[in-house]
Design a protein around this motif. Sequence first.
Motif, mmCIF file in Angstrom:
data_model
loop_
_atom_site.group_PDB
_atom_site.id
_atom_site.type_symbol
_atom_site.label_atom_id
_atom_site.label_comp_id
_atom_site.label_asym_id
_atom_site.label_seq_id
_atom_site.Cartn_x
_atom_site.Cartn_y
_atom_site.Cartn_z
ATOM 1 N N GLY A 1 0.801 -1.235 0.000
ATOM 2 C CA GLY A 1 0.000 0.000 0.000
ATOM 3 C C GLY A 1 0.824 1.269 0.000
ATOM 4 O O GLY A 1 0.308 2.345 0.307
ATOM 5 N N ILE A 2 2.107 1.153 -0.349
ATOM 6 C CA ILE A 2 2.948 2.357 -0.451
ATOM 7 C C ILE A 2 2.566 3.089 -1.737
ATOM 8 O O ILE A 2 2.602 2.500 -2.818
ATOM 9 C CB ILE A 2 4.446 1.959 -0.523
ATOM 10 C CG1 ILE A 2 4.866 1.177 0.721
ATOM 11 C CG2 ILE A 2 5.333 3.179 -0.743
ATOM 12 C CD1 ILE A 2 4.820 1.941 1.982
ATOM 13 N N VAL A 3 2.209 4.379 -1.631
ATOM 14 C CA VAL A 3 1.768 5.100 -2.833
ATOM 15 C C VAL A 3 2.880 5.923 -3.454
ATOM 16 O O VAL A 3 2.777 6.343 -4.603
ATOM 17 C CB VAL A 3 0.571 6.028 -2.541
ATOM 18 C CG1 VAL A 3 -0.603 5.264 -1.987
ATOM 19 C CG2 VAL A 3 0.961 7.164 -1.611
ATOM 20 N N ASP A 4 3.906 6.206 -2.689
ATOM 21 C CA ASP A 4 4.995 7.021 -3.217
ATOM 22 C C ASP A 4 6.314 6.349 -2.877
ATOM 23 O O ASP A 4 6.532 5.941 -1.726
ATOM 24 C CB ASP A 4 4.940 8.425 -2.593
ATOM 25 C CG ASP A 4 5.041 9.506 -3.648
ATOM 26 O OD1 ASP A 4 5.322 9.162 -4.806
ATOM 27 O OD2 ASP A 4 4.845 10.682 -3.300
ATOM 28 N N LEU A 5 7.168 6.232 -3.880
ATOM 29 C CA LEU A 5 8.440 5.535 -3.701
ATOM 30 C C LEU A 5 9.500 6.293 -4.473
ATOM 31 O O LEU A 5 9.285 6.675 -5.637
ATOM 32 C CB LEU A 5 8.312 4.105 -4.250
ATOM 33 C CG LEU A 5 9.579 3.287 -4.422
ATOM 34 C CD1 LEU A 5 10.203 2.957 -3.064
ATOM 35 C CD2 LEU A 5 9.264 1.980 -5.171
ATOM 36 N N GLY A 6 10.624 6.531 -3.851
ATOM 37 C CA GLY A 6 11.721 7.199 -4.538
ATOM 38 C C GLY A 6 13.046 6.747 -3.957
ATOM 39 O O GLY A 6 13.090 6.060 -2.925
ATOM 40 N N VAL A 7 14.122 7.134 -4.620
ATOM 41 C CA VAL A 7 15.466 6.791 -4.154
ATOM 42 C C VAL A 7 16.308 8.058 -4.193
ATOM 43 O O VAL A 7 16.274 8.810 -5.177
ATOM 44 C CB VAL A 7 16.109 5.707 -5.053
ATOM 45 C CG1 VAL A 7 17.542 5.427 -4.609
ATOM 46 C CG2 VAL A 7 15.281 4.421 -5.032
ATOM 47 N N ALA A 8 17.045 8.293 -3.108
ATOM 48 C CA ALA A 8 17.973 9.425 -3.066
ATOM 49 C C ALA A 8 19.402 8.895 -3.011
ATOM 50 O O ALA A 8 19.653 7.818 -2.450
ATOM 51 C CB ALA A 8 17.683 10.304 -1.849
ATOM 52 N N ASP A 9 20.318 9.655 -3.588
ATOM 53 C CA ASP A 9 21.740 9.309 -3.566
ATOM 54 C C ASP A 9 22.327 9.798 -2.234
ATOM 55 O O ASP A 9 22.243 10.999 -1.935
ATOM 56 C CB ASP A 9 22.419 10.013 -4.753
ATOM 57 C CG ASP A 9 23.912 9.751 -4.806
ATOM 58 O OD1 ASP A 9 24.471 9.202 -3.836
ATOM 59 O OD2 ASP A 9 24.526 10.127 -5.825
ATOM 60 N N PRO A 10 22.928 8.926 -1.417
ATOM 61 C CA PRO A 10 23.466 9.356 -0.114
ATOM 62 C C PRO A 10 24.452 10.514 -0.241
ATOM 63 O O PRO A 10 24.576 11.343 0.666
ATOM 64 C CB PRO A 10 24.161 8.110 0.427
ATOM 65 C CG PRO A 10 23.525 6.968 -0.296
ATOM 66 C CD PRO A 10 23.106 7.491 -1.639
ATOM 67 N N GLU A 11 25.152 10.599 -1.373
ATOM 68 C CA GLU A 11 26.127 11.686 -1.536
ATOM 69 C C GLU A 11 25.445 13.038 -1.730
ATOM 70 O O GLU A 11 26.068 14.087 -1.558
ATOM 71 C CB GLU A 11 27.062 11.381 -2.711
ATOM 72 C CG GLU A 11 27.917 10.170 -2.380
ATOM 73 C CD GLU A 11 29.056 9.931 -3.340
ATOM 74 O OE1 GLU A 11 29.148 10.669 -4.338
ATOM 75 O OE2 GLU A 11 29.835 9.009 -3.074
ATOM 76 N N ALA A 12 24.156 13.014 -2.063
ATOM 77 C CA ALA A 12 23.432 14.278 -2.270
ATOM 78 C C ALA A 12 23.293 15.066 -0.965
ATOM 79 O O ALA A 12 23.111 16.280 -0.995
ATOM 80 C CB ALA A 12 22.057 14.002 -2.873
ATOM 81 N N TRP A 13 23.404 14.374 0.196
ATOM 82 C CA TRP A 13 23.331 15.092 1.482
ATOM 83 C C TRP A 13 24.519 16.059 1.611
ATOM 84 O O TRP A 13 24.433 17.044 2.312
ATOM 85 C CB TRP A 13 23.315 14.111 2.654
ATOM 86 C CG TRP A 13 21.947 13.695 3.083
ATOM 87 C CD1 TRP A 13 21.273 14.119 4.190
ATOM 88 C CD2 TRP A 13 21.062 12.757 2.427
ATOM 89 N NE1 TRP A 13 20.033 13.520 4.268
ATOM 90 C CE2 TRP A 13 19.886 12.691 3.196
ATOM 91 C CE3 TRP A 13 21.150 11.995 1.274
ATOM 92 C CZ2 TRP A 13 18.811 11.867 2.853
ATOM 93 C CZ3 TRP A 13 20.083 11.180 0.934
ATOM 94 C CH2 TRP A 13 18.934 11.123 1.711
ATOM 95 N N ASP A 14 25.627 15.727 0.913
ATOM 96 C CA ASP A 14 26.809 16.606 0.938
ATOM 97 C C ASP A 14 26.780 17.605 -0.217
ATOM 98 O O ASP A 14 27.232 18.734 -0.079
ATOM 99 C CB ASP A 14 28.099 15.782 0.824
ATOM 100 C CG ASP A 14 28.255 14.825 1.995
ATOM 101 O OD1 ASP A 14 27.824 15.192 3.112
ATOM 102 O OD2 ASP A 14 28.779 13.717 1.787
ATOM 103 N N SER A 15 26.246 17.176 -1.378
ATOM 104 C CA SER A 15 26.360 18.033 -2.560
ATOM 105 C C SER A 15 25.192 19.006 -2.719
ATOM 106 O O SER A 15 25.341 20.049 -3.351
ATOM 107 C CB SER A 15 26.494 17.174 -3.829
ATOM 108 O OG SER A 15 25.369 16.335 -3.960
ATOM 109 N N ASP A 16 24.033 18.684 -2.180
ATOM 110 C CA ASP A 16 22.883 19.587 -2.343
ATOM 111 C C ASP A 16 23.003 20.726 -1.326
ATOM 112 O O ASP A 16 23.087 20.482 -0.116
ATOM 113 C CB ASP A 16 21.571 18.816 -2.134
ATOM 114 C CG ASP A 16 20.350 19.685 -2.381
ATOM 115 O OD1 ASP A 16 19.811 19.657 -3.496
ATOM 116 O OD2 ASP A 16 19.949 20.420 -1.433
#
Length: 248
Positions: free
Chosen positions: A12-27
């Motif tokens: 029943g998960i309606v939203d699913l995505g993946v984030a790059d762990p390195e984005a915590w440093d680069s964003d």
Amino acid sequence: MDRISELCRSMGIVDLGVADPEAWDSDQLVSSRISQECRPLSIMPDARSVIVIGIPIQQTVLDTAPSIAYRHLYSTVNTMLDQCAQRIAMELISEGFRAVAIPRDGYHGISGLMERPDAFFSHRHSAYLAGLGSFGQNNVILTRRYGPRIRFTSVITSAELPAGNPSGEDLCIGCGLCMEACPSKAIPDSPYPLGITDKPACVAESARLAAMSISPCGRCISVCPVGKESGPSPTDEAIRRIREYVKR
Ligand code: SF4
Ligand code: SF4
């Protein structure tokens, strides 16, 4: 990823995505807001992906917030998210990867929040980096379909999965309704991250409501027009009756 998507659909998960762990440093937005020890690579140094899952909150119940009905739904959705995250982590581990399901609410209840009003991991920022939505003036993630009426949690894993990116789209229309609805004047008059919610003021309201067993507050989520269902709200009488059931 197909196996994870299939598992999420079955739960029943309606939203699913993946984030790059390195984005915590680069964003820039995220690196300016999230301290080093609260980033995925500090929690799991060999992390390759952060899976973010979302379950919506029904507007009809939110219309009664703060209330016992909303408190119950909020707690149920949190439990569902924790259970789903755990199953995803177990699935990844069974396939030979490392994985950790991050608790939906990583803090010690309201009393813990009064001492330190931050969780040890921000699922909002995971959702943002995965491209699932943008920050509203109420500092909550807004998605196109549900606005702020969706809760997220995250699974950090060594599995390398195709990651999303912040969409660049700003879903908040700056209407200020969340600010007007806030009884604690906790919501800033400028968008996140320029404007930061006054967390101690928000937590103080939660503590006041908790004494009556009707926390969390939810008013700033309920009024947001983004993604709001167009159907009728419960009648004033129904809302009054639901709100009557308060421990005093
Ligand atoms: S949850 Fe309630 S007190 Fe907290 S910011 Fe939203 S409206 Fe204000
Ligand atoms: S209520 Fe208006 S200002 Fe507040 S988050 Fe929603 S769209 Fe933005």
